[in-house]
Scaffold this motif. Structure first.
Motif, short mmCIF file in Angstrom:
data_model
loop_
_atom_site.label_atom_id
_atom_site.label_comp_id
_atom_site.label_asym_id
_atom_site.label_seq_id
_atom_site.Cartn_x
_atom_site.Cartn_y
_atom_site.Cartn_z
N LEU A 1 0.54 -1.01 -0.16
CA LEU A 1 0.40 0.22 0.49
C LEU A 1 0.61 1.53 0.21
CD1 LEU A 1 -3.16 -0.81 2.36
CD2 LEU A 1 -2.90 -0.74 -0.03
N ILE A 2 2.00 1.57 0.36
CA ILE A 2 2.52 1.98 0.86
C ILE A 2 3.36 2.72 -0.67
CG2 ILE A 2 5.15 3.17 1.09
CD1 ILE A 2 3.76 1.62 4.27
N TYR A 3 3.43 1.64 -1.70
CA TYR A 3 4.52 1.52 -2.62
C TYR A 3 3.85 2.10 -3.67
CZ TYR A 3 6.16 -0.66 -6.74
OH TYR A 3 7.16 -1.36 -8.54
N LEU A 4 2.09 1.93 -3.94
CA LEU A 4 1.15 2.19 -4.91
C LEU A 4 0.99 3.70 -4.35
CD1 LEU A 4 -0.78 0.79 -7.04
CD2 LEU A 4 -2.59 1.20 -4.52
N LEU A 5 0.58 4.35 -2.91
CA LEU A 5 0.08 5.39 -2.65
C LEU A 5 1.60 5.65 -3.26
CD1 LEU A 5 -1.08 4.98 0.97
CD2 LEU A 5 -2.11 6.13 -1.25
N ARG A 6 2.78 5.74 -2.76
CA ARG A 6 4.45 6.32 -3.90
C ARG A 6 4.25 6.83 -5.25
NH1 ARG A 6 9.41 4.69 -1.34
NH2 ARG A 6 10.40 6.66 -2.32
N SER A 7 3.72 5.25 -5.66
CA SER A 7 3.61 5.77 -7.29
C SER A 7 2.52 5.82 -7.72
CB SER A 7 2.98 3.57 -7.82
OG SER A 7 4.10 3.01 -7.47
N LEU A 8 0.94 6.56 -7.03
CA LEU A 8 0.24 7.58 -7.30
C LEU A 8 0.95 9.20 -6.60
CD1 LEU A 8 -2.98 6.30 -6.03
CD2 LEU A 8 -2.02 6.15 -8.31
N TRP A 9 1.23 9.42 -6.08
CA TRP A 9 1.95 10.03 -6.13
C TRP A 9 3.08 10.76 -6.94
CZ3 TRP A 9 0.50 13.84 -2.77
CH2 TRP A 9 1.15 15.18 -2.50
N GLN A 10 3.50 9.81 -7.25
CA GLN A 10 5.02 10.40 -7.86
C GLN A 10 4.21 10.01 -9.76
OE1 GLN A 10 7.65 8.00 -7.61
NE2 GLN A 10 8.52 8.43 -5.33
N ALA A 11 3.49 9.69 -9.76
CA ALA A 11 3.08 9.83 -11.55
C ALA A 11 2.19 10.85 -12.11
CB ALA A 11 1.53 8.86 -10.89
N ARG A 12 1.71 12.00 -10.45
CA ARG A 12 1.76 13.33 -11.12
C ARG A 12 2.87 14.13 -11.81
NH1 ARG A 12 -1.51 15.48 -5.84
NH2 ARG A 12 -2.43 13.42 -5.52
N SER A 13 4.82 14.17 -11.58
CA SER A 13 5.27 14.21 -11.45
C SER A 13 5.94 13.93 -12.43
CB SER A 13 5.68 14.16 -9.92
OG SER A 13 6.62 13.53 -9.88
N VAL A 14 5.87 12.97 -13.18
CA VAL A 14 6.03 12.15 -13.90
C VAL A 14 5.30 12.29 -16.13
CG1 VAL A 14 7.40 10.00 -15.22
CG2 VAL A 14 6.94 10.43 -12.74
N ALA A 15 6.93 13.08 -16.56
CA ALA A 15 5.85 13.11 -17.73
C ALA A 15 5.70 12.01 -18.87
CB ALA A 15 7.31 14.03 -18.42
N GLN A 16 4.41 11.94 -19.57
CA GLN A 16 3.43 11.06 -19.57
C GLN A 16 4.16 10.53 -20.97
OE1 GLN A 16 1.26 10.37 -18.72
NE2 GLN A 16 0.79 11.51 -17.33
N ASP A 17 5.49 10.93 -21.41
CA ASP A 17 6.71 9.87 -22.52
C ASP A 17 7.30 9.56 -21.81
OD1 ASP A 17 7.60 12.38 -21.87
OD2 ASP A 17 7.98 12.65 -23.67
#
Length: 146
Positions: free
Chosen positions: A41-57
């Motif tokens: 769950l920590i891994y999932l939340l961190r992934s969701l949080w970082q997904a906002r800042s990562v470029a789509q390409d």
């Protein structure tokens, strides 16, 4: 993010399987599963949080060759550890895998491997009194006397 979601689903399924065990026998598996679920769950939340800042390409794999080698190494590990022995294979696998995915501090990888292998031995053999299949290297060095 996909890996984290898979781990969460796996943890939930494993928890349901462990619930069928008698209470004393199921205590250790449920503890490990709870830890796996918490970290997932920590891994999932961190992934969701970082997904906002990562470029789509951004590519899914930064190095497809390393990923392929790591996957192949894992398959080989699963296939050979029943023949060679869990502890021997694990001790060798961890630093080789670390090197394959890009770790360059081999001293640290071997230290981590030794700590993990000794910890697994302590948990299975000493605490749980569960013998694993004989180690090939021990059998070869002792002439079959275990």
């Amino acid at each position: 993010m996909i890996g984290a979601g898979v781990l969460v689903l796996f943890s939930i399924a494993a928890w349901r399987q462990a619930a069928a065990l008698p209470s004393q026998a199921g205590m250790f598996p449920r503890l490990i599963i709870a830890l796996l679920l918490g970290f997932s769950l920590i891994y999932l939340l961190r992934s969701l949080w970082q997904a906002r800042s990562v470029a789509q390409d951004t590519p899914f794999f930064s190095n497809l060759l390393r990923f392929s080698l790591a996957l192949m190494l894992t398959v080989i590990y699963v296939l050979i550890f029943p023949r060679i022995g869990f502890f021997t294979t694990t001790f060798i696998f961890i630093p080789v895998f670390a090197f394959t995915i890009g770790a360059r501090r081999m001293k640290s990888a071997f230290l981590a491997s030794a700590v993990f292998t000794l910890g697994a031995w302590f948990i299975f053999v000493v605490l749980l009194d569960r013998r694993l299949p004989p180690e090939w290297i021990v059998t070869a060095l002792t002439g079959g006397a275990n």
